[in-house]
Design a protein around this motif. Structure first.
Motif, PDB file in Angstrom:
ATOM      1  N   THR A 329       9.959  15.227  -2.337  1.00 17.60           N
ATOM      2  CA  THR A 329       9.354  16.535  -2.654  1.00 17.60           C
ATOM      3  C   THR A 329       8.029  16.714  -1.927  1.00 17.60           C
ATOM      4  OG1 THR A 329      10.387  16.439  -4.833  1.00 17.60           O
ATOM      5  CG2 THR A 329       8.566  17.984  -4.548  1.00 17.60           C
ATOM      6  N   VAL A 330       7.222  15.655  -1.925  1.00 13.91           N
ATOM      7  CA  VAL A 330       5.921  15.727  -1.241  1.00 13.91           C
ATOM      8  C   VAL A 330       6.121  15.968   0.263  1.00 13.91           C
ATOM      9  CG1 VAL A 330       3.897  14.378  -0.586  1.00 13.91           C
ATOM     10  CG2 VAL A 330       4.716  14.345  -2.940  1.00 13.91           C
ATOM     11  N   GLN A 331       7.144  15.313   0.843  1.00 13.76           N
ATOM     12  CA  GLN A 331       7.407  15.496   2.269  1.00 13.76           C
ATOM     13  C   GLN A 331       7.791  16.938   2.583  1.00 13.76           C
ATOM     14  OE1 GLN A 331       6.841  13.203   4.539  1.00 13.76           O
ATOM     15  NE2 GLN A 331       7.454  14.535   6.220  1.00 13.76           N
ATOM     16  N   LYS A 332       8.604  17.546   1.706  1.00  7.77           N
ATOM     17  CA  LYS A 332       8.997  18.946   1.934  1.00  7.77           C
ATOM     18  C   LYS A 332       7.780  19.864   1.852  1.00  7.77           C
ATOM     19  CE  LYS A 332      13.749  18.432   0.250  1.00  7.77           C
ATOM     20  NZ  LYS A 332      14.721  18.829  -0.784  1.00  7.77           N
ATOM     21  N   VAL A 333       6.887  19.600   0.877  1.00 12.00           N
ATOM     22  CA  VAL A 333       5.693  20.432   0.737  1.00 12.00           C
ATOM     23  C   VAL A 333       4.812  20.309   1.978  1.00 12.00           C
ATOM     24  CG1 VAL A 333       3.548  20.713  -0.572  1.00 12.00           C
ATOM     25  CG2 VAL A 333       5.725  20.370  -1.768  1.00 12.00           C
ATOM     26  N   ILE A 334       4.695  19.069   2.501  1.00 14.00           N
ATOM     27  CA  ILE A 334       3.882  18.850   3.705  1.00 14.00           C
ATOM     28  C   ILE A 334       4.482  19.600   4.897  1.00 14.00           C
ATOM     29  CG2 ILE A 334       3.162  17.090   5.359  1.00 14.00           C
ATOM     30  CD1 ILE A 334       2.895  15.173   3.004  1.00 14.00           C
ATOM     31  N   GLU A 335       5.807  19.544   5.040  1.00 11.26           N
ATOM     32  CA  GLU A 335       6.451  20.262   6.152  1.00 11.26           C
ATOM     33  C   GLU A 335       6.215  21.770   6.032  1.00 11.26           C
ATOM     34  OE1 GLU A 335      10.130  17.079   6.798  1.00 11.26           O
ATOM     35  OE2 GLU A 335      10.473  19.088   6.004  1.00 11.26           O
ATOM     36  N   THR A 336       6.300  22.295   4.780  1.00  7.55           N
ATOM     37  CA  THR A 336       6.072  23.739   4.580  1.00  7.55           C
ATOM     38  C   THR A 336       4.641  24.123   4.953  1.00  7.55           C
ATOM     39  OG1 THR A 336       7.684  23.707   2.795  1.00  7.55           O
ATOM     40  CG2 THR A 336       6.198  25.594   2.909  1.00  7.55           C
ATOM     41  N   LEU A 337       3.697  23.249   4.556  1.00  4.70           N
ATOM     42  CA  LEU A 337       2.293  23.525   4.893  1.00  4.70           C
ATOM     43  C   LEU A 337       2.076  23.473   6.401  1.00  4.70           C
ATOM     44  CD1 LEU A 337       0.466  21.517   2.079  1.00  4.70           C
ATOM     45  CD2 LEU A 337       0.621  23.993   2.321  1.00  4.70           C
ATOM     46  N   ASP A 338       2.739  22.497   7.064  1.00  4.82           N
ATOM     47  CA  ASP A 338       2.589  22.433   8.524  1.00  4.82           C
ATOM     48  C   ASP A 338       3.086  23.713   9.188  1.00  4.82           C
ATOM     49  OD1 ASP A 338       3.420  18.887   8.668  1.00  4.82           O
ATOM     50  OD2 ASP A 338       1.497  19.923   8.383  1.00  4.82           O
ATOM     51  N   VAL A 339       4.218  24.258   8.691  1.00  3.93           N
ATOM     52  CA  VAL A 339       4.763  25.501   9.288  1.00  3.93           C
ATOM     53  C   VAL A 339       3.783  26.653   9.065  1.00  3.93           C
ATOM     54  CG1 VAL A 339       6.612  27.190   9.107  1.00  3.93           C
ATOM     55  CG2 VAL A 339       7.140  24.738   9.093  1.00  3.93           C
ATOM     56  N   TYR A 342       0.837  26.330  11.348  1.00  2.00           N
ATOM     57  CA  TYR A 342       1.170  26.708  12.714  1.00  2.00           C
ATOM     58  C   TYR A 342       1.229  28.228  12.852  1.00  2.00           C
ATOM     59  CZ  TYR A 342       3.897  27.308  16.973  1.00  2.00           C
ATOM     60  OH  TYR A 342       4.336  27.688  18.203  1.00  2.00           O
ATOM     61  N   ASP A 343       1.829  28.937  11.863  1.00  2.00           N
ATOM     62  CA  ASP A 343       1.905  30.402  11.913  1.00  2.00           C
ATOM     63  C   ASP A 343       0.505  31.009  11.865  1.00  2.00           C
ATOM     64  OD1 ASP A 343       4.624  30.172  12.010  1.00  2.00           O
ATOM     65  OD2 ASP A 343       4.927  30.482   9.849  1.00  2.00           O
ATOM     66  N   LEU A 344      -0.371  30.421  11.035  1.00  2.00           N
ATOM     67  CA  LEU A 344      -1.719  30.953  10.913  1.00  2.00           C
ATOM     68  C   LEU A 344      -2.495  30.801  12.226  1.00  2.00           C
ATOM     69  CD1 LEU A 344      -3.883  32.172   9.104  1.00  2.00           C
ATOM     70  CD2 LEU A 344      -4.488  29.852   8.382  1.00  2.00           C
ATOM     71  N   SER A 345      -2.344  29.648  12.865  1.00  2.00           N
ATOM     72  CA  SER A 345      -3.042  29.463  14.148  1.00  2.00           C
ATOM     73  C   SER A 345      -2.499  30.421  15.214  1.00  2.00           C
ATOM     74  CB  SER A 345      -2.886  28.003  14.600  1.00  2.00           C
ATOM     75  OG  SER A 345      -1.518  27.705  14.814  1.00  2.00           O
TER      76      SER A 345
END
Length: 357
Positions: A329-339, A342-345
């Motif tokens: 679950t933590v890994q999925k949350v981290i991947e979502t935050l990374d996406v 990236y969109d914000l940048s």
């Protein structure tokens, strides 16, 4: 004043089977607290253990009791008042030694209390005209001093603090699994050793029985030969009365009789030696029964350890599954935050380009 707890340990409790008086019956599914108590009102020491809502041990220590260590981690004592035999299985040999020392010390204290009561009873007898009930009641309010590597309160504090020390769930499960595996290996090794000793005792018993049969057969042969020689001596003596005409014949007859008597004495000596070599079969049978009893005790402890190991393995597997799900679950949350980062940048870059235009 009520009973005061003095010393406590955790152990698996067993009671002897009242039907067979040989097999152990588990009195608790898990290790329970076994405590020594002092009853100030009656000046007695007791061993008490509670499993669930009932007391599985309620034994008053008397000077006649003896605690016997039957293996490295198992001990037992007989309670004639309760008409049973209690057995305790400990996690370590050190705990067994501690319980044995405490049992011996409180047994000696019970003897001192009995001796003191006897002396005061003699002083209070009508023949001496002495009455001191106040002194007797004051002595009964407190237990005798015991030399136990520290006070009773310190020991109780150490026992409670040891139960309060806990680590994380995963470390507890791994420790329990490790301890269970070590105890099981030690029990298996001792079980194999006792079975090997039992096999050797049975073989020695069979060999002794075979030797006894051979000795009995040889003894019967010697006795038959002795009877035959005695008959020959009697015949020669009878013949000597008829044919005693010549001195030469008489001397030969006397020499022959002496030789026969010497041979008979030699055979009698051999018979005595064979009888003295008869082995003590009762002692060997007793040792074999003791080995069988120890094997049964170890099998009971081994089955209990197997249950503990399986329980620990199941709990550890459940903990590992929960941890793996949490990590996923933590890994999925981290991947979502990374996406999202990236969109914000990317949006920031587009905004900067628009501002420049």
């Amino acid at each position: 004043m009520g009973e005061q707890p003095i010393f406590s340990l955790k152990a698996h409790v067993f009671q002897i089977d009242p039907a067979t008086k040989r097999n152990w019956i588990p009195a608790s599914k898990h290790a329970v607290t076994v405590s020594f108590f002092f009853d100030a009102g009656r000046s007695v020491y007791r061993i008490i253990s509670v499993g669930g809502t009932k007391a599985i041990i309620n034994s008053t220590i008397t000077p006649n009791m003896t605690f016997t260590k039957t293996s490295q981690k198992f001990g037992q004592w007989a309670d004639s008042r309760a008409n049973t035999v209690y057995g305790l299985g400990f996690a370590t040999e050190q705990q067994l030694q501690q319980f044995s020392e405490q049992f011996k010390e409180f047994k000696e204290a019970a003897q001192l209390v009995r001796d003191k009561s006897q002396e005061k009873f003699e002083l209070l007898s009508p023949g001496l005209n002495i009455s001191s009930p106040q002194v007797l009641s004051e002595d009964r309010q407190s237990p005798p001093l015991l030399g136990v590597n520290g006070s009773s309160e310190d020991k109780l504090f150490r026992s409670k603090s040891a139960d309060m020390e806990e680590s994380t769930e995963k470390e507890q499960m791994r420790k329990m699994l490790s301890e269970g595996s070590i105890c099981q290996r030690n029990s298996d090794a001792e079980l194999f050793s006792l079975r090997d000793s039992n096999t050797k005792l049975v073989a020695a018993l069979h060999e002794a029985n075979s030797s006894i049969d051979q000795w009995k057969k040889l003894l019967a042969e010697y006795q038959e030969e002795t009877d035959r020689l005695r008959e020959q001596v009697a015949e020669l003596e009878a013949q000597s009365g008829v044919s005693a005409s010549s001195e030469t014949g008489s001397e030969e007859l006397t020499q022959t009789v002496a030789e026969m008597e010497a041979l008979i004495r030699a055979k009698d000596e051999e018979i005595k030696i064979l009888r003295s070599k008869k082995p003590d079969l009762s002692e060997m049978e007793k040792e074999r029964e003791e080995a069988c009893q120890r094997i049964q005790d170890l099998e009971v402890m081994n089955s209990e350890l197997d249950k503990r190991v399986r329980t620990a393995e199941s709990a550890l597997a459940s903990s590992q599954d929960a941890r793996s799900r949490a990590e996923s679950t933590v890994q999925k949350v981290i991947e979502t935050l990374d996406v999202k980062i990236y969109d914000l940048s990317h949006l920031r870059q587009n905004l900067a380009e628009l501002l420049e235009k």
